[in-house]
Design a protein around this motif. Structure first.
Motif, PDB file in Angstrom:
ATOM      1  N   ALA A 341       3.648 -17.506  -0.722  1.00 59.12           N
ATOM      2  CA  ALA A 341       2.857 -16.788   0.265  1.00 59.12           C
ATOM      3  C   ALA A 341       2.554 -15.370  -0.199  1.00 59.12           C
ATOM      4  O   ALA A 341       3.383 -14.722  -0.830  1.00 59.12           O
ATOM      5  CB  ALA A 341       3.589 -16.744   1.603  1.00 59.12           C
ATOM      6  N   ASP A 342       1.349 -14.915   0.101  1.00 60.40           N
ATOM      7  CA  ASP A 342       0.940 -13.536  -0.149  1.00 60.40           C
ATOM      8  C   ASP A 342       0.276 -13.044   1.128  1.00 60.40           C
ATOM      9  O   ASP A 342      -0.908 -13.275   1.351  1.00 60.40           O
ATOM     10  CB  ASP A 342      -0.030 -13.475  -1.333  1.00 60.40           C
ATOM     11  N   LYS A 343       1.092 -12.403   2.001  1.00 53.37           N
ATOM     12  CA  LYS A 343       0.653 -12.027   3.350  1.00 53.37           C
ATOM     13  C   LYS A 343       0.098 -13.263   4.072  1.00 53.37           C
ATOM     14  O   LYS A 343       0.780 -14.257   4.168  1.00 53.37           O
ATOM     15  CB  LYS A 343      -0.357 -10.888   3.289  1.00 53.37           C
ATOM     16  N   THR A 351       0.006 -16.383 -10.038  1.00 55.14           N
ATOM     17  CA  THR A 351      -1.066 -15.409  -9.843  1.00 55.14           C
ATOM     18  C   THR A 351      -0.576 -14.102  -9.222  1.00 55.14           C
ATOM     19  O   THR A 351      -1.341 -13.143  -9.121  1.00 55.14           O
ATOM     20  CB  THR A 351      -2.178 -15.986  -8.947  1.00 55.14           C
ATOM     21  N   LEU A 352       0.678 -14.046  -8.801  1.00 58.78           N
ATOM     22  CA  LEU A 352       1.200 -12.823  -8.200  1.00 58.78           C
ATOM     23  C   LEU A 352       1.439 -11.752  -9.260  1.00 58.78           C
ATOM     24  O   LEU A 352       1.877 -12.068 -10.371  1.00 58.78           O
ATOM     25  CB  LEU A 352       2.536 -13.100  -7.488  1.00 58.78           C
ATOM     26  N   PRO A 353       1.183 -10.496  -8.951  1.00 61.28           N
ATOM     27  CA  PRO A 353       1.532  -9.432  -9.895  1.00 61.28           C
ATOM     28  C   PRO A 353       3.049  -9.364 -10.054  1.00 61.28           C
ATOM     29  O   PRO A 353       3.804  -9.708  -9.143  1.00 61.28           O
ATOM     30  CB  PRO A 353       0.981  -8.168  -9.230  1.00 61.28           C
ATOM     31  N   PHE A 358       7.651 -10.477  -3.322  1.00 61.54           N
ATOM     32  CA  PHE A 358       8.315 -11.779  -3.317  1.00 61.54           C
ATOM     33  C   PHE A 358       9.450 -11.824  -4.331  1.00 61.54           C
ATOM     34  O   PHE A 358      10.558 -12.282  -4.020  1.00 61.54           O
ATOM     35  CB  PHE A 358       7.320 -12.903  -3.613  1.00 61.54           C
ATOM     36  N   PHE A 359       9.190 -11.366  -5.549  1.00 59.58           N
ATOM     37  CA  PHE A 359      10.178 -11.480  -6.611  1.00 59.58           C
ATOM     38  C   PHE A 359      11.408 -10.617  -6.332  1.00 59.58           C
ATOM     39  O   PHE A 359      12.546 -11.056  -6.517  1.00 59.58           O
ATOM     40  CB  PHE A 359       9.551 -11.109  -7.957  1.00 59.58           C
ATOM     41  N   ARG A 413       9.142 -20.346  -7.922  1.00 61.84           N
ATOM     42  CA  ARG A 413       9.905 -19.101  -7.800  1.00 61.84           C
ATOM     43  C   ARG A 413       9.694 -18.173  -8.981  1.00 61.84           C
ATOM     44  O   ARG A 413       9.616 -16.968  -8.825  1.00 61.84           O
ATOM     45  CB  ARG A 413      11.384 -19.458  -7.668  1.00 61.84           C
ATOM     46  N   LYS A 414       9.633 -18.744 -10.162  1.00 65.79           N
ATOM     47  CA  LYS A 414       9.426 -17.973 -11.373  1.00 65.79           C
ATOM     48  C   LYS A 414       8.081 -18.291 -11.982  1.00 65.79           C
ATOM     49  O   LYS A 414       7.615 -19.428 -11.932  1.00 65.79           O
ATOM     50  CB  LYS A 414      10.551 -18.245 -12.382  1.00 65.79           C
ATOM     51  N   GLN A 415       7.467 -17.291 -12.563  1.00 67.50           N
ATOM     52  CA  GLN A 415       6.158 -17.490 -13.161  1.00 67.50           C
ATOM     53  C   GLN A 415       6.281 -18.296 -14.448  1.00 67.50           C
ATOM     54  O   GLN A 415       7.271 -18.188 -15.180  1.00 67.50           O
ATOM     55  CB  GLN A 415       5.487 -16.150 -13.412  1.00 67.50           C
ATOM     56  N   SER A 416       5.269 -19.157 -14.675  1.00 68.28           N
ATOM     57  CA  SER A 416       5.240 -20.033 -15.851  1.00 68.28           C
ATOM     58  C   SER A 416       6.425 -20.980 -15.885  1.00 68.28           C
ATOM     59  O   SER A 416       6.882 -21.402 -16.954  1.00 68.28           O
ATOM     60  CB  SER A 416       5.179 -19.234 -17.142  1.00 68.28           C
TER      61      SER A 416
END
Length: 417
Positions: A341-343, A351-353, A358-359, A413-416
C-alpha cells in the motif's frame, strides 16, 4: 425480496426472546457444514457491530426519547448476538474456531469482490483477501503442530490452504491503511453492503483475537494470535475507510438494518441445516421490524424518506451464497502477491522509493526475521515434520511460494524479492 415492502407479522414486543429460546442447540463441530459455521461466525460479527454502533449512537445522541428507541432495538440485537454466538459448541477449540474465522474471511471477501461493481472497492477487497488467505495457512500449520489436526478436514476442502502474501509483509505504516471513502449517495447498493459487511466481519475477527489471543498457551501460537490481531486492526481501518463519513447516525442505522435483513434472508435461502435455517428466519422477521423502526426514526428526526438514503427501491441485489472461490483466489494470488500500500493506492513493492515509510515501519515492527511469530510457526513445523502443512488442488501459482521446506519472508516486503 424487498424488506421495506414486508410488514412485520408481530410487534417488536412479541419478538423478544425468553431464555429458553435464546439458548440454542450448538452445532456438531464435525458434522456441521463448514459454510453453516461461516454463516454463524459472520452473523455474530454483524450483530456485534449492530450493538457497538448502537452504543456509540447512544453516547452521541442528546435526545433521550430517541435514545430509548435505540436502547430497545439494541437490546434485541444483543439477544440475537447471544442466540447466534452460543451456536458454537464447547468442545470446539479456540484454534478450530479460528480456522472457521479465516475460512469465512477468504470466501466472503472473494465472493464480495467477484460481485463488486466499484473498481476501487474491489481492489481493496482483493488486497486484504491475500492477507486473510495467508492467515488461514499460518493458523492451519499451528493447528497441525499443536493439535495434530489437518485443517482441510474442518473446511472439507472448500478452500485451499497454502501461503498467500506472507504475513511478515502485512505490517505497514498506519497511514497506509486509510483508504478513499465511497460516496453512498451515488454508490451501488452492492458497494454499500460490501463495505458494511467486511468492516463488521473484520472487526469481529479483530475482537476475537484481541480478547482471546492471550488465552492460548504460551509459545509461538500465543504470539501468532498477537501478530495477526495487529493485522486485523489494519483491515478494520482499511474497510472502515470505505464507509461514507457524511451519512447521519440515523442513515447509518438504516443501512445497517438493511444489511442485516439482506444477510439473514440470504442465509435463510441458502442454509442446509434445518435447525439453523429456522434461526435465520426468526432473526429475519426481527430485523425487518428493526428496519421499519429505523425508517420511522429517520423520517421523524432527520426529515428524510428511506429512499433518499438507500438510493434504490429497496430490492435486494443478488443474495450472498457461500461457495468455493478457489479459482478466483488463485488468480488474485498470481497477479497481486507483491502488492503493498502507498496511502490510498496499491502498488508493486519494487516501485516504492527506498526511503518509503513502509520499509522503516516493517523493519521496526518485525525486528529480527527469526523472531516473527508468523514465520516461527511455519519454521517450527518444518523443523518437526520436514515440511509445512498444506491442502492444495495443485501447486501454488507463485513460484516463490512453492518451497514447502523454506518459508518465504521476502515476497511483498523486500524489493526484487
Amino acid at each position: 425480496m424487498n424488506p421495506f415492502e414486508q410488514k412485520p407479522e408481530k410487534k417488536m414486543d412479541e419478538m423478544v426472546m425468553d431464555w429458553s429460546t435464546m439458548s440454542p442447540k450448538p452445532y456438531g463441530k464435525l458434522e456441521a457444514d463448514p459454510y453453516t459455521k461461516t454463516r454463524i461466525i459472520l452473523m455474530n460479527g454483524i450483530e456485534v457491530e449492530a450493538v457497538m454502533f448502537g452504543h456509540n449512537f447512544h453516547r452521541n445522541c442528546p435526545d433521550n426519547d430517541l435514545r430509548r428507541e435505540l436502547a430497545y432495538v439494541r437490546r434485541m440485537e444483543q439477544q440475537q448476538q447471544k442466540h447466534v454466538n452460543w451456536m458454537s459448541p464447547s468442545d470446539e477449540t479456540q484454534l478450530e474456531l479460528t480456522i472457521g474465522y479465516e475460512h469465512l474471511a477468504v470466501d466472503l471477501t472473494a465472493w464480495l469482490a467477484m460481485h463488486e461493481p466499484d473498481e476501487y472497492a474491489k481492489a481493496c477487497m482483493d488486497f486484504a483477501l491475500l492477507e486473510d488467505f495467508d492467515h488461514l495457512y499460518r493458523y492451519a500449520d499451528l493447528l497441525k503442530m499443536d493439535e495434530d489436526i489437518p485443517a482441510h478436514k474442518l473446511v472439507r476442502g472448500y478452500v485451499e490452504i497454502t501461503p498467500g502474501r506472507p504475513t511478515i509483509a502485512h505490517h505497514r505504516h498506519p497511514s497506509e491503511a486509510v483508504k478513499e471513502a465511497r460516496d453512498f449517495k451515488t454508490a451501488d447498493i452492492r458497494t454499500k453492503l460490501g463495505a458494511l459487511i467486511l468492516t463488521a466481519g473484520e472487526q469481529q475477527t479483530m475482537n476475537f483475537y484481541m480478547n482471546l489471543g492471550n488465552t492460548y498457551p504460551e509459545g509461538v501460537g500465543r504470539d501468532l494470535y498477537q501478530e495477526i490481531a495487529m493485522v486485523e486492526e489494519q483491515h478494520v481501518t482499511h474497510y472502515g475507510a470505505l464507509l461514507d463519513p457524511t451519512c447521519t447516525w440515523l442513515e447509518n442505522m438504516l443501512l445497517r438494518e438493511y444489511m442485516e435483513c439482506y444477510l439473514y434472508y440470504s442465509f435463510f435461502e441458502t442454509e442446509v441445516d434445518p435447525y439453523v435455517k429456522k434461526m435465520w428466519e426468526m432473526h429475519l422477521e426481527q430485523e425487518i421490524a428493526h428496519l421499519h423502526k429505523a425508517a420511522e426514526l429517520l423520517e421523524k428526526y432527520d426529515g428524510k424518506e428511506w429512499q433518499e438514503t438507500m438510493g434504490t427501491d429497496g430490492e435486494f441485489p443478488e443474495l450472498l451464497d457461500f461457495h468455493e472461490t478457489k479459482d478466483y483466489v488463485r488468480d488474485v494470488l498470481a497477479n497481486q502477491v507483491t502488492l503493498t500500500a502507498d496511502k490510498e493506492d496499491f502498488v508493486e513493492v519494487d516501485t516504492l522509493p527506498a526511503d518509503h515509510e513502509f520499509f522503516a515501519w516493517n523493519a521496526r515492527v518485525n525486528g529480527r526475521t527469526q523472531d516473527v511469530p508468523s514465520h516461527k510457526a511455519i519454521r517450527e513445523l518444518q523443523d518437526k515434520a520436514g515440511e509445512d502443512y498444506r491442502s492444495e488442488d495443485e501447486e501454488s501459482p507463485v513460484e516463490g511460494l512453492r518451497d514447502r521446506k523454506k518459508d518465504n519472508t521476502d515476497l511483498g516486503r523486500k524489493q526484487s524479492a
